[in-house]
Design a protein around this motif. Structure first.
Motif, PDB file in Angstrom:
ATOM      1  N   LEU A 247      11.327  15.975   1.790  1.00  0.00           N
ATOM      2  CA  LEU A 247      11.788  15.012   2.782  1.00  0.00           C
ATOM      3  C   LEU A 247      11.911  15.685   4.155  1.00  0.00           C
ATOM      4  O   LEU A 247      12.977  15.741   4.764  1.00  0.00           O
ATOM      5  CB  LEU A 247      13.128  14.405   2.367  1.00  0.00           C
ATOM      6  N   PRO A 248      10.803  16.247   4.648  1.00  0.00           N
ATOM      7  CA  PRO A 248      10.850  16.970   5.920  1.00  0.00           C
ATOM      8  C   PRO A 248      11.275  16.079   7.069  1.00  0.00           C
ATOM      9  O   PRO A 248      10.930  14.898   7.130  1.00  0.00           O
ATOM     10  CB  PRO A 248       9.395  17.446   6.102  1.00  0.00           C
ATOM     11  N   GLY A 249      12.046  16.659   7.977  1.00  0.00           N
ATOM     12  CA  GLY A 249      12.533  15.907   9.132  1.00  0.00           C
ATOM     13  C   GLY A 249      13.879  15.260   8.914  1.00  0.00           C
ATOM     14  O   GLY A 249      14.438  14.668   9.845  1.00  0.00           O
ATOM     15  N   TYR A 250      14.424  15.362   7.681  1.00  0.00           N
ATOM     16  CA  TYR A 250      15.718  14.776   7.370  1.00  0.00           C
ATOM     17  C   TYR A 250      16.638  15.816   6.756  1.00  0.00           C
ATOM     18  O   TYR A 250      16.190  16.783   6.131  1.00  0.00           O
ATOM     19  CB  TYR A 250      15.562  13.587   6.408  1.00  0.00           C
ATOM     20  N   GLU A 251      17.935  15.615   6.932  1.00  0.00           N
ATOM     21  CA  GLU A 251      18.922  16.501   6.337  1.00  0.00           C
ATOM     22  C   GLU A 251      20.108  15.667   5.855  1.00  0.00           C
ATOM     23  O   GLU A 251      20.344  14.561   6.345  1.00  0.00           O
ATOM     24  CB  GLU A 251      19.404  17.540   7.352  1.00  0.00           C
ATOM     25  N   VAL A 252      20.821  16.198   4.871  1.00  0.00           N
ATOM     26  CA  VAL A 252      22.018  15.526   4.380  1.00  0.00           C
ATOM     27  C   VAL A 252      23.124  15.695   5.414  1.00  0.00           C
ATOM     28  O   VAL A 252      23.510  16.814   5.742  1.00  0.00           O
ATOM     29  CB  VAL A 252      22.456  16.087   3.026  1.00  0.00           C
TER      30      VAL A 252
END
Length: 213
Positions: free
Chosen positions: A191-196
């Motif tokens: 899920l590149p470009g996103y973080e928790v």
């Protein structure tokens, strides 16, 4: 600036947002209703069903926040109904009766467009065969400055995630295993470009929020 949100998307521990074999008797697939028992237990869930009672707290807060500031919705055809392929007729008007819960323009992604369908309460379903970017452009225009909500199913959410169009995604992780159905995480890699950005636990579910990095 208006944003695209995924809110209150229930998901099993093995990554499914719907069970297998969706049909009119199983709108969320076999076993899929187990993903939403936490919703029915909340105060808001009881209000939706016309009953009194229900729990307040973390889960109810997330449910109530799901509708705040939303001016349009995007969903996949599987979320609109169980019919596949060419429409046999245009009698199917969704799972929600004559007055769907959206009350604004709702865009249904399908390879088989049909005329827009106005319903009671302000909901109008638009059946579109466009790219995620073009559908989102139409939804933002319809929302008139408000945010847009991206509903299911898993295929539609994946398309918008891969295109980097989702600004924030809230998953309600339910402690059950479905073993099959519509899986969210396929073909997303890391899920590149996103973080928790947030993890909040209630006795029923774990609320995980992903934001653009």
């Amino acid at each position: 600036m208006a944003k695209l949100f995924v809110r209150n998307l229930a998901i099993s521990l093995d990554g499914y947002v719907a069970g297998p074999n969706q049909n009119e008797d199983n709108p969320i697939g076999e076993g899929g209703m187990g993903l939403h028992q936490w919703v029915f237990a909340t105060r808001t869930g009881h209000e939706w069903s016309g009953t009194e009672g229900g729990e307040t707290g973390i889960d109810d807060d997330f449910i109530k926040a799901g509708d705040v500031g939303i001016g349009a919705t995007i969903m996949g055809r599987n979320m609109f109904g169980p019919i596949r392929g060419e429409w046999q007729d245009e009698e199917w008007k969704g799972w929600w009766g004559d007055n769907p819960p959206y009350h604004h323009d709702t865009f249904v992604l399908t390879h088989h467009p049909r005329p827009s369908l106005p319903m009671e309460g302000g909901t109008t379903f638009h059946f579109v065969d466009d790219s995620p970017e073009e559908v989102l452009r139409k939804a933002f225009k319809a929302a008139d400055g408000k945010d847009v909500r991206l509903g299911g199913g898993s295929s539609v959410v994946r398309q918008f995630l891969r295109a980097g169009l989702v600004d924030e995604m809230h998953l309600a992780v339910v402690p059950i295993l479905l073993g099959g159905g519509e899986r969210l995480y396929d073909e997303l890699g890391t899920l590149p470009g996103y973080e928790v950005s947030s993890v909040v636990r209630s006795p029923a579910v774990t609320h995980v929020v992903f934001s653009k990095a």
